[in-house]
Scaffold this motif. Structure first.
Motif, short mmCIF file in Angstrom:
data_model
loop_
_atom_site.label_atom_id
_atom_site.label_comp_id
_atom_site.label_asym_id
_atom_site.label_seq_id
_atom_site.Cartn_x
_atom_site.Cartn_y
_atom_site.Cartn_z
N PRO A 139 20.49 -30.90 -8.58
CA PRO A 139 21.82 -30.52 -7.94
C PRO A 139 22.43 -31.64 -7.39
CG PRO A 139 19.95 -29.83 -6.35
CD PRO A 139 19.29 -30.45 -7.52
N ASN A 140 22.27 -32.89 -7.98
CA ASN A 140 22.63 -33.86 -7.55
C ASN A 140 22.78 -35.08 -8.50
OD1 ASN A 140 23.15 -35.60 -5.31
ND2 ASN A 140 21.30 -36.96 -5.49
N GLY A 141 23.57 -35.80 -8.26
CA GLY A 141 24.00 -36.94 -9.30
C GLY A 141 23.21 -38.04 -9.16
N PRO A 142 23.92 -39.22 -9.58
CA PRO A 142 23.07 -40.75 -9.80
C PRO A 142 22.98 -41.40 -8.50
CG PRO A 142 25.31 -40.67 -10.94
CD PRO A 142 25.32 -39.22 -10.25
N GLU A 143 23.14 -40.62 -7.30
CA GLU A 143 22.81 -41.40 -6.05
C GLU A 143 22.17 -40.42 -5.20
OE1 GLU A 143 26.32 -42.05 -2.90
OE2 GLU A 143 26.77 -43.61 -4.30
N PRO A 144 21.15 -41.14 -4.42
CA PRO A 144 20.67 -40.10 -3.43
C PRO A 144 21.37 -39.82 -2.39
CG PRO A 144 19.33 -42.48 -3.72
CD PRO A 144 20.56 -42.42 -4.44
N SER A 145 20.97 -38.35 -2.07
CA SER A 145 21.83 -37.61 -1.25
C SER A 145 20.90 -36.89 -0.32
CB SER A 145 22.89 -36.92 -2.15
OG SER A 145 23.68 -36.01 -1.19
N GLY A 202 20.19 -30.34 4.90
CA GLY A 202 18.63 -30.42 5.40
C GLY A 202 17.81 -31.03 4.30
N ALA A 203 18.06 -30.78 2.91
CA ALA A 203 17.20 -31.47 1.85
C ALA A 203 17.71 -32.86 1.33
CB ALA A 203 17.32 -30.32 0.90
N SER A 204 16.91 -33.50 1.12
CA SER A 204 16.83 -34.75 0.62
C SER A 204 16.85 -34.73 -0.99
CB SER A 204 15.83 -35.68 1.22
OG SER A 204 15.90 -36.94 0.57
N PHE A 205 17.55 -35.44 -1.74
CA PHE A 205 17.53 -35.43 -3.10
C PHE A 205 17.65 -36.81 -3.52
CE2 PHE A 205 19.48 -31.53 -1.84
CZ PHE A 205 18.76 -30.58 -2.80
N GLY A 206 16.78 -37.35 -4.54
CA GLY A 206 16.63 -38.41 -5.27
C GLY A 206 17.75 -38.76 -6.27
N PHE A 207 17.66 -39.56 -7.21
CA PHE A 207 18.58 -39.60 -8.42
C PHE A 207 18.44 -38.62 -9.12
CE2 PHE A 207 17.67 -44.40 -7.81
CZ PHE A 207 19.00 -44.88 -7.68
N HIS A 208 19.56 -38.04 -9.56
CA HIS A 208 20.06 -36.85 -10.36
C HIS A 208 19.31 -35.54 -10.13
CE1 HIS A 208 22.06 -39.63 -12.95
NE2 HIS A 208 21.00 -40.30 -12.82
N GLY A 209 18.92 -35.36 -8.63
CA GLY A 209 18.15 -33.83 -8.47
C GLY A 209 16.99 -33.81 -8.86
N GLU A 210 16.57 -32.72 -9.21
CA GLU A 210 15.35 -32.24 -9.45
C GLU A 210 14.97 -31.52 -10.69
OE1 GLU A 210 13.63 -29.34 -6.46
OE2 GLU A 210 15.66 -28.53 -6.22
N ALA A 211 16.19 -30.83 -11.41
CA ALA A 211 15.98 -30.16 -12.36
C ALA A 211 15.26 -30.71 -13.57
CB ALA A 211 17.38 -29.50 -13.08
N THR A 212 15.56 -32.16 -13.75
CA THR A 212 14.87 -32.93 -14.75
C THR A 212 13.44 -33.25 -14.54
OG1 THR A 212 15.35 -35.07 -16.12
CG2 THR A 212 15.52 -35.18 -13.85
N PHE A 213 12.75 -33.06 -13.41
CA PHE A 213 11.47 -33.28 -13.13
C PHE A 213 10.68 -31.80 -13.39
CE2 PHE A 213 13.52 -36.34 -10.19
CZ PHE A 213 13.28 -37.34 -11.06
N LEU A 214 11.21 -30.85 -13.34
CA LEU A 214 10.54 -29.48 -13.24
C LEU A 214 9.85 -28.97 -14.61
CD1 LEU A 214 12.95 -27.54 -10.46
CD2 LEU A 214 10.46 -28.88 -10.09
N PRO A 215 8.86 -28.37 -14.62
CA PRO A 215 8.30 -27.71 -15.78
C PRO A 215 9.36 -26.27 -15.80
CG PRO A 215 6.99 -27.45 -14.28
CD PRO A 215 7.93 -28.31 -13.59
#
Length: 358
Positions: A97-103, A107-120
């Protein structure tokens, strides 16, 4: 029924599917006479191969380490911006749920591009017939209570991959997301002289561009002409070769329609993507043309990405501007992308529905 063929579930003609394990990851291959599309279910349902079979040309960029083997990561040191750059295999992935900048948001921290691309992701085969194959991938995000479905359809003889997506919030109140697609193109499809075609829009370069940029910072102009750092006029519709040694990001807004096309005139081959501009009004243009001196690029990659999104670059910024997608509890948001490979066109005037490129 074909009198010579008693069954079609183990076929190697028409549209067909293959379920494989590659480097420890479950993968699904959708294939017909023209396209071979490999989806890594265990890593974000990323599309890592988009091969045009008649010319044996792969359109997507692959990183030098490719798809990392499944298993625990043994990083030298955790990256504060998240593990994306260490695990970037290339290809086409989901920005959610995030783009190419940490955010940091709600209350939740997201790295580059969120989390969908890391999950199975789970998947189920919906249709497996010579005329059409349909596979639905699904996942629940971790840091936001969102259920995601992505259904890929490839018909017999077609040069268009249809992607239908659906987001459903399982939160108890309204939440926001930054949502987009990130197809990344590379050689042998991408090379010097490739052309980028877009509907009328405006291009903007930020005040702090990447190191090695060829475009002057903090400017805005109609596509495709922008000012270069050397005072020249840069035509962004023409892709330079690796000797450019540059790294640029351009934000494109006010698109009159939702499409783009990339044409390789040397190979007579093109790629077109169509989407809903009401849901994804922004397009990011990322060109890393052997620029980027230090980590993680070291002057190596030659790639270009064109990224339709609701906004860029961060979820927190998009939410503050009112540009994030607002998800109401239980109310699905649906959309469709159509990715088409075409031949025989030197210029593209429009990309219509059902792969109608002209």
């Amino acid at each position: 029924m074909n009198p010579y063929q008693a069954c079609t579930h183990e076929r190697n003609f028409g549209s067909r599917l293959r379920e494989i394990v590659w480097r420890g990851h479950r993968c699904v291959i959708l294939e017909n006479e023209r396209l071979r599309v490999l989806v890594v279910a265990d890593k974000g349902a990323d599309v890592l191969e988009f091969l045009y079979k008649p010319l044996d040309v792969e359109l997507l960029w692959h990183s030098y380490h490719g798809l990392r083997r499944a298993g625990p990561e043994r990083a030298s040191s955790p990256l504060p911006e998240g593990p994306f750059r260490d695990q970037f295999a290339g290809g086409w992935y989901e920005m959610l749920p995030n783009g190419p900048e940490p955010s940091v948001h709600r209350g939740a921290s997201f790295g580059f591009h969120g989390e969908a691309t890391f999950l199975p992701w789970d998947y189920r085969i919906v249709t497996d017939e010579p005329e059409r194959v349909v596979v639905t991938f699904s996942v629940r995000l971790v840091r936001l209570p969102i259920y995601v479905e992505k259904t890929l359809t490839l018909a017999q003889g077609a040069s268009t991959l249809v992607i239908d997506e659906r987001l459903v919030s399982e939160a108890g109140h309204t939440i926001e997301v930054l949502w987009g697609q990130h197809p990344t193109f590379g050689w042998p499809f991408l090379e010097a002289g490739c052309r980028v075609f877009l509907p009328p829009c405006r291009a903007r370069v930020g005040a702090a561009p990447p190191s090695g940029h060829r475009l002057r910072p903090d400017q805005e102009a109609p596509w495709p002409h922008l000012a270069g750092v050397d005072g020249s006029v840069v035509d962004l519709s023409i892709v330079p070769g690796p000797d450019a040694r540059s790294h640029d990001f351009v934000r494109l807004d006010d698109l009159s329609d939702g499409w783009y096309a990339i044409v390789n005139p040397h190979r007579g081959l093109g790629f077109a993507l169509r989407w809903d501009p009401a849901l994804f009004p922004t397009l990011g243009l990322w060109q890393l043309l052997r620029g980027g001196v230090d980590y993680p690029w070291y002057g190596q990659p030659y790639l270009m990405a064109l990224e339709p999104a609701c906004d860029l670059p961060s979820l927190a910024g998009a939410a503050a501007r009112g540009a994030a997608i607002r998800l109401e509890p239980g109310a699905p948001v649906t959309t469709r992308f159509e990715a088409t490979v075409f031949t025989g066109l030197a210029e593209v005037l429009s990309v219509g529905k059902d792969g109608n490129v002209r």
